[in-house]
Write an enzyme that holds these catalytic residues in place. Structure first.
Site, PDB file in Angstrom:
ATOM      1  N   HIS A  11     -14.088   3.201 -19.078  1.00  0.00           N
ATOM      2  CA  HIS A  11     -14.093   3.845 -17.750  1.00  0.00           C
ATOM      3  C   HIS A  11     -14.111   2.808 -16.623  1.00  0.00           C
ATOM      4  O   HIS A  11     -14.621   3.085 -15.537  1.00  0.00           O
ATOM      5  CB  HIS A  11     -15.278   4.802 -17.571  1.00  0.00           C
ATOM      6  CG  HIS A  11     -15.486   5.734 -18.721  1.00  0.00           C
ATOM      7  ND1 HIS A  11     -14.901   6.974 -18.782  1.00  0.00           N
ATOM      8  CD2 HIS A  11     -16.183   5.589 -19.877  1.00  0.00           C
ATOM      9  CE1 HIS A  11     -15.250   7.571 -19.926  1.00  0.00           C
ATOM     10  NE2 HIS A  11     -16.018   6.741 -20.603  1.00  0.00           N
ATOM     11  N   SER A  64       2.601 -13.112   2.288  1.00  0.00           N
ATOM     12  CA  SER A  64       2.817 -11.990   3.196  1.00  0.00           C
ATOM     13  C   SER A  64       3.557 -12.530   4.409  1.00  0.00           C
ATOM     14  O   SER A  64       3.401 -13.695   4.771  1.00  0.00           O
ATOM     15  CB  SER A  64       1.464 -11.413   3.604  1.00  0.00           C
ATOM     16  OG  SER A  64       1.534 -10.865   4.910  1.00  0.00           O
ATOM     17  N   LYS A 114      -2.391 -14.861   2.486  1.00  0.00           N
ATOM     18  CA  LYS A 114      -2.197 -14.005   1.313  1.00  0.00           C
ATOM     19  C   LYS A 114      -1.481 -14.658   0.144  1.00  0.00           C
ATOM     20  O   LYS A 114      -0.551 -15.435   0.311  1.00  0.00           O
ATOM     21  CB  LYS A 114      -1.381 -12.777   1.729  1.00  0.00           C
ATOM     22  CG  LYS A 114      -2.153 -11.810   2.604  1.00  0.00           C
ATOM     23  CD  LYS A 114      -3.096 -10.974   1.793  1.00  0.00           C
ATOM     24  CE  LYS A 114      -2.389  -9.715   1.352  1.00  0.00           C
ATOM     25  NZ  LYS A 114      -3.231  -8.906   0.507  1.00  0.00           N
ATOM     26  N   GLU A 120       2.836  -6.396 -10.322  1.00  0.00           N
ATOM     27  CA  GLU A 120       3.063  -5.088  -9.674  1.00  0.00           C
ATOM     28  C   GLU A 120       4.455  -4.567 -10.002  1.00  0.00           C
ATOM     29  O   GLU A 120       4.650  -3.374 -10.283  1.00  0.00           O
ATOM     30  CB  GLU A 120       2.904  -5.211  -8.155  1.00  0.00           C
ATOM     31  CG  GLU A 120       1.441  -5.319  -7.733  1.00  0.00           C
ATOM     32  CD  GLU A 120       1.264  -5.682  -6.264  1.00  0.00           C
ATOM     33  OE1 GLU A 120       0.125  -5.683  -5.801  1.00  0.00           O
ATOM     34  OE2 GLU A 120       2.254  -5.986  -5.569  1.00  0.00           O
TER      35      GLU A 120
END
Ligand code: ARG
Length: 462
Positions: free
Chosen positions: A157, A278, A284, A291
């Site tokens: 979980h 970014s 960043k 992804e």
């Protein structure tokens, strides 16, 4: 008027819209090699069976080989107005060698031709993907080898559960990818049958030798029922399913890599090679690669569902709907190959932050189950009673602002007088990990056994 070579009874030119909908050359040109190899095997067999002359076969062979070279080298581009790759090759061959080319389609239909070309492509893709998987599994084993005693909180979980080691976690993925490998190989073996010579749907009255063309093209044997062979596409569905399942595994790993590279976890640092910045936030470093791997799962799932849907209502045998089988498979195969290569590179170059992983094991009372097991073993308590007692101890630890593994013997004794001093070792996180020596468990010993099993398995494959 000049007739379209694949329309004997249609005299007027096709509507431009029909051509746009109907023509598959823009995408099935991917199969030019398979198509030419199929025609070479077929015409050789026709000549050996006395169906066409040796002379014609020699011309056909030379012409097809030249075409293969010219297309591979880019000298000829397949962007004409032919309906599909089969008609394009026939037209090009006819332009090259004249009348002999018109004999190649004896005892053959585009229905068995496309089934042959596409099956060859899919079989070969199963093998290519399986080879890439072996290389990936090897990378997981290398990371595992260096991290058998790197403690990691095992989760359920997404909450801390029991301590494991990082190698064990890597080997979980290696085991998934091993099954993926086995799926590609078993699809290859099951579907290794030649459609060539099935003709339109019912076989042919010509005295052909399907055994010979099957061998010539590297198939195990000819298929046994032509009606089935020209109409089914389960071999394509299998590779789509195999890829979807493998990409689902890649996606789960990607999700973990994304989480693990956050400042909250810091378990791994992806190489700058596999991160992006970014356009506005100068600080960043984003995990775009995992992804994208996670995102690619959407398209491969879509390709599987699309073909299942195309096939579900089709009466036997061939229907043009089936032409919709190719683009999704090409797309899934390309996506899967690239994903496997990128993932391997990322795993090879990622930095494992051992300290962050081990620090994370100091919270979450990872050794609580060990304490319950200890009470069962040493005090003879029924497991459920031990479980509740440990629940109380966890609550007490929370009040003290400590992890259960940091409680002193005195603190434990004040909760339950039955504890003896060895309980401290039981609560130790590393001991807890190492206590799980059951087959397939996480102890360093079991983990090394798993590495050996996977290593031997890889050796038996290459
Ligand atoms: N381009 C077609 C396909 O991909 C080839 C088979 C055409 N057969 C036919 N009967 N129209 O399915």
């Amino acid at each position: 008027m000049k007739k379209n070579i694949a329309s004997a009874r249609i005299d007027i030119e096709s509507s431009a819209l029909l051509k746009e909908l109907n023509d598959s050359l823009p995408f099935d040109k991917e199969l030019y090699r398979e198509d030419i190899l199929g025609s070479l095997a077929h015409s050789k067999m026709l000549s050996e069976q006395g169906i066409i002359s040796k002379d014609d076969y020699e011309k056909i062979k030379q012409g097809l080989n030249e075409l293969l070279d010219e297309i591979s080298s880019g000298k000829i581009t397949l962007d004409g107005s032919d309906e599909d790759i089969h008609m394009a090759i026939e037209r090009l061959l006819t332009a090259k060698i004249g009348d002999a080319a018109k004999r190649v389609h004896t005892a053959r239909s585009r229905n068995d031709q496309v089934a042959t070309d596409f099956r060859l492509y899919v079989l070969n893709s199963n093998l290519e993907l399986s080879r890439l998987l072996l290389e990936l599994i090897d990378s997981f084993i290398k990371v595992a080898k260096d991290n058998v005693d790197t403690l990691l909180p095992g989760m359920t979980h997404l909450q801390h559960a029991q301590p494991i080691n990082f190698a064990y976690h890597m080997l979980a993925y290696a085991s998934m990818f091993k099954r993926d490998y086995e799926r590609f190989i078993s699809s290859y073996e099951r579907n290794n049958i030649s459609p060539l010579g099935c003709a339109a749907l019912a076989g042919t009255p010509h005295p052909i030798d399907r055994e010979q063309t099957a061998k010539e093209l590297g198939f195990k044997e000819p298929s046994i029922n032509c009606l089935d062979t020209v109409s089914d596409r389960d071999f394509a569905l299998e590779i789509l399913f195999n890829i979807a399942t493998m990409m689902m595994h890649i996606s789960r790993l990607s999700e973990e890599l994304i989480l693990w590279s956050t400042s909250e976890f810091k378990f791994v640092t992806l190489s700058d090679k596999h991160a992006t910045g970014s356009s506005i936030m100068p600080q960043k470093k984003n995990p775009d690669i995992p992804e994208l791997l996670r995102g690619k799962t959407g398209r491969v799932n879509g390709n599987l569902v699309a073909l299942l849907t195309v096939m579900k209502g089709l009466p036997l045998a061939y229907n043009k709907d089936t032409q919709e089988d190719k683009e999704g498979v090409f797309d899934s195969v390309k996506t899967a190959k690239l994903s496997l290569m990128v993932l391997k590179e990322m795993i090879d170059e990622m930095k494992v932050n051992r300290e962050s992983m081990e620090n994370a094991c100091r919270v979450g009372h990872l050794s609580a189950t060990d304490l319950a097991d200890y009470l069962v073993r040493e005090q003879g308590l029924p497991f459920r009673d031990a479980y509740h007692l440990v629940g109380d101890i966890v609550n007490r630890s929370e009040e003290l602002g400590k992890d259960i593994s940091q409680l002193s013997f005195e603190e434990l004794k004040s909760i339950d007088s039955r504890f003896s001093e060895d309980v401290i070792d039981i609560l130790n996180i590393r001991n807890s990990m190492n206590a799980r020596e059951s087959y397939g468990g996480t102890s360093v010993k079991s983990t090394i056994e798993q590495i050996d099993i996977l290593r031997d398995w890889i050796k038996s494959r290459v």
